[in-house]
Design a protein around this motif. Structure first.
Motif, PDB file in Angstrom:
ATOM      1  N   LEU A  80     -14.205   2.284  -4.950  1.00 12.40           N
ATOM      2  CA  LEU A  80     -14.662   2.181  -3.568  1.00 12.40           C
ATOM      3  C   LEU A  80     -13.786   3.023  -2.642  1.00 12.40           C
ATOM      4  N   ALA A  81     -14.437   3.863  -1.851  1.00 10.61           N
ATOM      5  CA  ALA A  81     -13.734   4.687  -0.864  1.00 10.61           C
ATOM      6  C   ALA A  81     -14.195   4.310   0.536  1.00 10.61           C
ATOM      7  N   GLN A  97      -4.834  -3.755  11.244  1.00  3.92           N
ATOM      8  CA  GLN A  97      -5.970  -4.414  11.896  1.00  3.92           C
ATOM      9  C   GLN A  97      -7.287  -3.888  11.350  1.00  3.92           C
ATOM     10  N   TYR A  98      -7.428  -2.564  11.327  1.00  2.00           N
ATOM     11  CA  TYR A  98      -8.675  -1.976  10.824  1.00  2.00           C
ATOM     12  C   TYR A  98      -8.804  -2.172   9.321  1.00  2.00           C
ATOM     13  N   PHE A  99      -7.696  -2.002   8.600  1.00  2.00           N
ATOM     14  CA  PHE A  99      -7.747  -2.135   7.146  1.00  2.00           C
ATOM     15  C   PHE A  99      -8.195  -3.532   6.747  1.00  2.00           C
ATOM     16  N   GLU A 100      -7.629  -4.546   7.375  1.00  2.00           N
ATOM     17  CA  GLU A 100      -8.009  -5.925   7.042  1.00  2.00           C
ATOM     18  C   GLU A 100      -9.463  -6.202   7.412  1.00  2.00           C
ATOM     19  N   GLU A 101      -9.912  -5.636   8.544  1.00  2.00           N
ATOM     20  CA  GLU A 101     -11.318  -5.790   8.930  1.00  2.00           C
ATOM     21  C   GLU A 101     -12.222  -5.127   7.897  1.00  2.00           C
ATOM     22  N   GLN A 102     -11.824  -3.952   7.418  1.00  2.00           N
ATOM     23  CA  GLN A 102     -12.625  -3.239   6.434  1.00  2.00           C
ATOM     24  C   GLN A 102     -12.683  -3.992   5.110  1.00  2.00           C
ATOM     25  N   CYS A 103     -11.545  -4.540   4.672  1.00  2.00           N
ATOM     26  CA  CYS A 103     -11.543  -5.322   3.436  1.00  2.00           C
ATOM     27  C   CYS A 103     -12.444  -6.555   3.561  1.00  2.00           C
ATOM     28  N   LYS A 104     -12.411  -7.177   4.728  1.00  2.00           N
ATOM     29  CA  LYS A 104     -13.283  -8.328   4.964  1.00  2.00           C
ATOM     30  C   LYS A 104     -14.746  -7.902   4.921  1.00  2.00           C
ATOM     31  N   ASN A 105     -15.054  -6.790   5.586  1.00  2.00           N
ATOM     32  CA  ASN A 105     -16.427  -6.270   5.568  1.00  2.00           C
ATOM     33  C   ASN A 105     -16.900  -6.005   4.142  1.00  2.00           C
ATOM     34  N   THR A 108     -13.439  -7.340  -0.367  1.00  2.00           N
ATOM     35  CA  THR A 108     -12.478  -6.932  -1.379  1.00  2.00           C
ATOM     36  C   THR A 108     -11.072  -7.096  -0.817  1.00  2.00           C
ATOM     37  N   ASP A 109     -10.090  -7.165  -1.692  1.00  2.00           N
ATOM     38  CA  ASP A 109      -8.711  -7.257  -1.204  1.00  2.00           C
ATOM     39  C   ASP A 109      -7.930  -5.968  -1.447  1.00  2.00           C
ATOM     40  N   TYR A 110      -8.630  -4.936  -1.928  1.00  2.00           N
ATOM     41  CA  TYR A 110      -7.987  -3.631  -2.057  1.00  2.00           C
ATOM     42  C   TYR A 110      -9.047  -2.531  -1.965  1.00  2.00           C
ATOM     43  N   ILE A 111      -8.591  -1.335  -1.611  1.00  2.00           N
ATOM     44  CA  ILE A 111      -9.471  -0.162  -1.533  1.00  2.00           C
ATOM     45  C   ILE A 111      -8.963   0.864  -2.541  1.00  2.00           C
ATOM     46  N   ASP A 112      -9.859   1.395  -3.348  1.00  2.00           N
ATOM     47  CA  ASP A 112      -9.441   2.377  -4.355  1.00  2.00           C
ATOM     48  C   ASP A 112      -9.008   3.692  -3.713  1.00  2.00           C
ATOM     49  N   PHE A 113      -9.873   4.257  -2.886  1.00  2.00           N
ATOM     50  CA  PHE A 113      -9.602   5.541  -2.232  1.00  2.00           C
ATOM     51  C   PHE A 113      -9.670   5.333  -0.713  1.00  2.00           C
ATOM     52  N   TYR A 114      -8.518   5.423  -0.049  1.00  2.00           N
ATOM     53  CA  TYR A 114      -8.471   5.210   1.403  1.00  2.00           C
ATOM     54  C   TYR A 114      -8.113   6.534   2.069  1.00  2.00           C
ATOM     55  N   GLN A 141       2.081   0.703  -1.332  1.00  2.00           N
ATOM     56  CA  GLN A 141       3.162   0.048  -2.081  1.00  2.00           C
ATOM     57  C   GLN A 141       2.848  -1.414  -2.344  1.00  2.00           C
ATOM     58  N   GLN A 142       2.083  -2.026  -1.441  1.00  2.00           N
ATOM     59  CA  GLN A 142       1.698  -3.435  -1.587  1.00  2.00           C
ATOM     60  C   GLN A 142       0.483  -3.613  -2.500  1.00  2.00           C
ATOM     61  N   GLY A 143      -0.085  -2.514  -2.986  1.00  2.00           N
ATOM     62  CA  GLY A 143      -1.249  -2.586  -3.855  1.00  2.00           C
ATOM     63  C   GLY A 143      -2.567  -2.734  -3.130  1.00  2.00           C
ATOM     64  N   LYS A 144      -2.541  -2.627  -1.802  1.00  2.00           N
ATOM     65  CA  LYS A 144      -3.772  -2.743  -1.019  1.00  2.00           C
ATOM     66  C   LYS A 144      -4.599  -1.460  -1.091  1.00  2.00           C
ATOM     67  N   ILE A 145      -3.902  -0.332  -1.170  1.00  2.00           N
ATOM     68  CA  ILE A 145      -4.533   0.978  -1.332  1.00  2.00           C
ATOM     69  C   ILE A 145      -4.095   1.532  -2.679  1.00  2.00           C
TER      70      ILE A 145
END
Length: 204
Positions: A80-81, A97-105, A108-114, A141-145
């Motif tokens: 997912l990108a 803020q945007y990243f967490e909103e996007q994951c909620k949308n 998922t709890d991580y994005i493959d390609f950000y 580093q946190q594994g979110k991206i």
């Protein structure tokens, strides 16, 4: 379906990706979810694994629709990108803020390609000034991206500055079959290859 191994990243996505910017729409311009779901199902059932959306697509509804559309599939079965809307970012805290909103949308709890979305000279200078890259690195580093890159719309000279500024996981450029000198163009593609930066092509 053909696949292309990206040795640098250790992944093997489908050579063809699914872009989520131009779904079929109803008269009110909202996404026709039934027709769009059929398209997604057919794509994934036939082996497509790379899916590309972004925060502003379809008046900010593309990510939410994709979250619902992909919910019946195993998260590990696709890549997912999505993209940070850099024009809206005015402070490093906005990234989370945007990243967490996007994951909620996207459910998922991580994005493959950000990606930093649609970089040009002005947006790039803004990202540097605000320290946005360092904040995205922390999410990685946190594994979110999993992989961090950028999409691009400006001249070759600006592209060269950006791609040489750091070690990117990947980049995404417009490369039209006919207009090979437009924006980064073939010259930019060859530079990315020379630097060992995997390239995703949009708007061929």
């Amino acid at each position: 379906m053909e696949y292309r191994e990206i040795e640098k990243l250790g992944v093997k996505p489908s050579l063809l990706g699914f872009g989520c910017m131009r779904f079929p729409t109803r008269e009110d311009k909202s996404i026709d979810e039934e027709k769009s779901q059929e398209m997604i199902d057919k794509a994934l059932e036939n082996g497509l694994t790379y899916i590309d959306t972004a925060y502003p697509y379809h008046e900010k509804t593309s990510e939410m629709f994709m979250g619902r559309a992909l919910s019946k599939y195993d998260r590990s079965s696709y890549l997912l990108a999505t993209k940070l809307p850099v024009w809206l970012v005015e402070d490093p805290s906005h990234v989370r803020q945007y990243f967490e909103e996007q994951c909620k949308n996207l459910k998922t709890d991580y994005i493959d390609f950000y990606l930093l979305h649609a970089l040009n000279k002005g947006y790039w200078e803004k990202m540097l000034r605000l320290g946005i890259l360092e904040y995205c690195d922390k999410l990685k580093q946190q594994g979110k991206i999993r992989y961090f890159g950028f999409s691009f719309h400006d001249s070759y000279e600006v592209f060269e500055d950006i791609i040489k500024s750091r070690e990117w996981d990947f980049c995404q450029i417009q490369l039209n079959y006919m207009d090979v000198d437009e924006q980064a163009g073939m010259k930019g593609y060859h530079l990315a290859v020379e630097l060992g930066v995997p390239v995703i092509i949009m708007e061929p």
